[in-house]
Design an enzyme around this catalytic site. Structure first.
Site, short mmCIF file in Angstrom:
data_model
loop_
_atom_site.label_atom_id
_atom_site.label_comp_id
_atom_site.label_asym_id
_atom_site.label_seq_id
_atom_site.Cartn_x
_atom_site.Cartn_y
_atom_site.Cartn_z
N ASN A 149 -10.27 -0.18 -0.73
CA ASN A 149 -8.93 -0.10 -0.58
C ASN A 149 -8.26 -0.62 -1.79
O ASN A 149 -8.17 -1.87 -2.06
CB ASN A 149 -8.55 -0.88 0.75
CG ASN A 149 -7.06 -0.74 1.04
OD1 ASN A 149 -6.03 -0.66 0.28
ND2 ASN A 149 -6.69 -1.48 2.00
N HIS B 285 -3.19 7.01 2.09
CA HIS B 285 -3.81 5.74 1.75
C HIS B 285 -5.27 5.44 2.21
O HIS B 285 -5.46 5.74 3.41
CB HIS B 285 -2.78 4.67 2.06
CG HIS B 285 -3.47 3.15 1.98
ND1 HIS B 285 -3.97 2.81 0.80
CD2 HIS B 285 -3.56 2.26 2.70
CE1 HIS B 285 -4.26 1.45 0.82
NE2 HIS B 285 -4.02 1.17 2.08
N CYS C 165 0.70 -1.16 0.04
CA CYS C 165 -0.11 0.04 -0.07
C CYS C 165 0.98 1.39 0.06
O CYS C 165 0.24 2.31 -0.14
CB CYS C 165 -0.77 0.22 1.24
SG CYS C 165 -1.98 -1.59 1.31
N1 ACO Z 1 -19.23 -9.11 7.30
C1 ACO Z 1 -19.83 -9.51 8.43
N2 ACO Z 1 -18.95 -9.76 9.53
C2 ACO Z 1 -17.97 -9.86 9.58
C3 ACO Z 1 -17.23 -9.72 8.28
C4 ACO Z 1 -17.98 -9.10 7.08
N3 ACO Z 1 -17.47 -8.88 6.01
N4 ACO Z 1 -15.78 -9.70 8.59
C5 ACO Z 1 -15.76 -9.94 9.83
N5 ACO Z 1 -16.97 -10.20 10.26
C6 ACO Z 1 -17.25 -10.52 11.90
C7 ACO Z 1 -16.23 -11.57 12.32
O1 ACO Z 1 -16.23 -12.71 11.97
C8 ACO Z 1 -16.28 -11.26 13.89
O2 ACO Z 1 -17.50 -12.04 14.35
P1 ACO Z 1 -17.40 -12.63 15.65
O3 ACO Z 1 -17.28 -11.91 16.71
O4 ACO Z 1 -18.65 -13.47 15.66
O5 ACO Z 1 -16.26 -13.68 15.65
C9 ACO Z 1 -16.58 -9.77 13.94
O6 ACO Z 1 -17.22 -9.51 12.69
C10 ACO Z 1 -15.65 -8.94 14.25
O7 ACO Z 1 -14.27 -9.20 13.53
P2 ACO Z 1 -13.18 -8.41 13.72
O8 ACO Z 1 -11.95 -8.91 12.64
O9 ACO Z 1 -12.86 -8.38 14.84
O10 ACO Z 1 -13.50 -7.06 13.29
P3 ACO Z 1 -13.16 -5.69 13.40
O11 ACO Z 1 -14.04 -4.80 13.96
O12 ACO Z 1 -11.76 -5.70 13.96
O13 ACO Z 1 -13.20 -5.26 11.97
C11 ACO Z 1 -11.61 -4.56 10.19
C12 ACO Z 1 -12.35 -5.66 10.81
C13 ACO Z 1 -12.49 -3.48 9.54
C14 ACO Z 1 -10.60 -5.11 9.08
C15 ACO Z 1 -10.74 -3.75 11.21
O14 ACO Z 1 -9.85 -4.70 12.06
C16 ACO Z 1 -9.98 -2.56 10.75
O15 ACO Z 1 -10.20 -1.46 10.38
N6 ACO Z 1 -8.64 -2.88 10.36
C17 ACO Z 1 -7.64 -2.28 9.79
C18 ACO Z 1 -7.02 -2.90 8.78
C19 ACO Z 1 -7.42 -2.38 7.36
O16 ACO Z 1 -8.16 -1.61 7.10
N7 ACO Z 1 -6.83 -3.11 6.61
C20 ACO Z 1 -6.91 -3.00 5.39
C21 ACO Z 1 -5.69 -3.29 4.35
S1 ACO Z 1 -4.26 -2.97 5.11
C22 ACO Z 1 -3.93 -1.55 4.63
O17 ACO Z 1 -4.33 -1.23 3.43
C23 ACO Z 1 -2.88 -0.67 5.34
#
Ligand code: ACO
Length: 320
Positions: free
Chosen positions: A277, A247, A111
């Site tokens: 993204n 980004h 990225c």
């Molecule tokens: N739809 C519905 N539910 C989902 C989905 C989805 N697409 N994906 C995950 N879930 C569920 C999981 O299974 C989990 O369920 P559970 O509690 O029953 O086990 C619940 O949602 C929470 O999952 P988490 O992974 O803990 O979700 P979180 O609140 O952390 O959000 C996210 C995930 C959005 C990816 C977050 O971690 C984040 O913002 N991370 C930043 C990383 C990022 O943006 N990466 C992009 C690429 S990297 C880069 O570009 C730098």
């Protein structure tokens, strides 16, 4: 002498995939995706290839700069998802836009790829080795996603962005670049499978794997520091900056960085709502959208910042 951005261009694939479209093929919802990420829809490359989108973006950037492919001396593409391992995407672009004089190669900094391409091109231009460059960030991430993993595949999109650079007296003011390879495992994608019959290999999926929460912590901790570094090197503070072009990973990362810098969120333009993204392509696509809308005025001070796989990050402060 420094490096000035003379023109920008971008290309998104035709096919729009909304959150509701995804909810038809996996267990997710528009509400979950929008509230956690800010993404409403993304583009999916069905027919378009990475090099095709690069060429379209490059030709638009050249037109914006009032230059032709024949004039370009250096082409660098930041990408993880070139059409081939070899030739490089940059060499494909060189051939297709008629940049016969250009030296062309790709860089892999995930990225941060566009920022790394800019940093490398700046070094060449500042040294006087070349007078101009075409740099791109481009991805077809849809081909390296695990479409059975809803926690990653809903986040990403496909597209390409480009900028034409020229050696000039004004432009880039300061850079902050860095990597933390020890944390590389939090955002990874394995390479090609080996079919050498003399070696036995377990077959594992070769798709993107991400520890979302670790990536989030990295981004909200590192990016403000990187931006503060480019500000300090130029003797400026956040209030001097017209736009923070980051980004486009997640709206919550942008909001957190704005808060930590004490800057209004309005100074953080957004494309992730309609693009998702797009890794290395996020920053140049957003910059081009701003340029096309007339949001960038000569003399504006702008920060660009990329961060992600590697782990890697890069920020630049420049005068438009
Ligand atoms: N739809 C519905 N539910 C989902 C989905 C989805 N697409 N994906 C995950 N879930 C569920 C999981 O299974 C989990 O369920 P559970 O509690 O029953 O086990 C619940 O949602 C929470 O999952 P988490 O992974 O803990 O979700 P979180 O609140 O952390 O959000 C996210 C995930 C959005 C990816 C977050 O971690 C984040 O913002 N991370 C930043 C990383 C990022 O943006 N990466 C992009 C690429 S990297 C880069 O570009 C730098």
């Amino acid at each position: 002498m420094t490096t000035r951005i003379m023109g920008t261009g971008s290309c998104l694939p035709q096919t729009v995939v909304t959150n509701d479209d995804l909810a038809k093929i996996m267990d997710t919802s528009d509400e979950w995706i929008r509230t956690r990420t800010g993404i409403r829809e993304r583009r999916l490359a069905k027919e378009e290839t990475t090099s095709f989108m690069c060429c379209e973006a490059a030709l638009r950037a050249l037109e914006d700069a009032g230059m032709s492919g024949e004039e370009i001396e250096l082409i660098i593409v930041g990408t993880l998802t070139g059409d081939y391992v070899t030739p490089s995407t940059a060499c494909e672009v060189q051939a297709k836009i008629g940049a016969k004089r250009a030296v062309a190669f790709d860089v892999n900094a995930a990225c941060s790829g566009f920022l790394f391409a800019l940093h490398i091109a700046h070094a060449y231009l500042q040294a006087g080795i070349y007078q101009n460059a075409l740099i791109l960030g481009a991805e077809t991430l849809s081909k390296i996603m695990d479409w059975s993993d809803r926690s990653t595949c809903v986040l990403f999109g496909d597209g390409a962005g480009a900028a034409v650079l020229k050696r000039d007296e004004r432009g880039v003011l300061s850079f902050d670049m860095g990597c933390d390879g020890a944390k590389g495992h939090v955002l990874s994608c394995k390479g090609r499978p080996n079919n050498n019959p003399l070696v036995s290999h377990p077959t594992e999926p070769e798709f993107v794997h991400m520890d979302g929460q670790e990536v989030y912590k990295f981004a909200v901790g590192r990016v403000p520091k990187s931006i503060q570094s480019v500000l300090a090197q130029s003797g400026m503070d956040a209030g001097d900056i017209s736009w923070f072009v980051l980004h486009q990973a997640n709206i919550r990362i942008l909001q957190s960085v704005a808060k930590r810098l004490g800057v209004s969120e309005e100074k953080f333009p957004i494309s992730l709502d309609h693009c998702g993204n797009i890794s290395a392509a996020s920053v140049p696509i957003l910059l081009d959208e701003m340029n096309q809308k007339g949001m960038l005025k000569r003399g504006d001070k702008i920060v660009l910042s990329g961060f992600g796989g590697g782990l890697s990050w890069g920020s630049v402060l420049l005068e438009w």
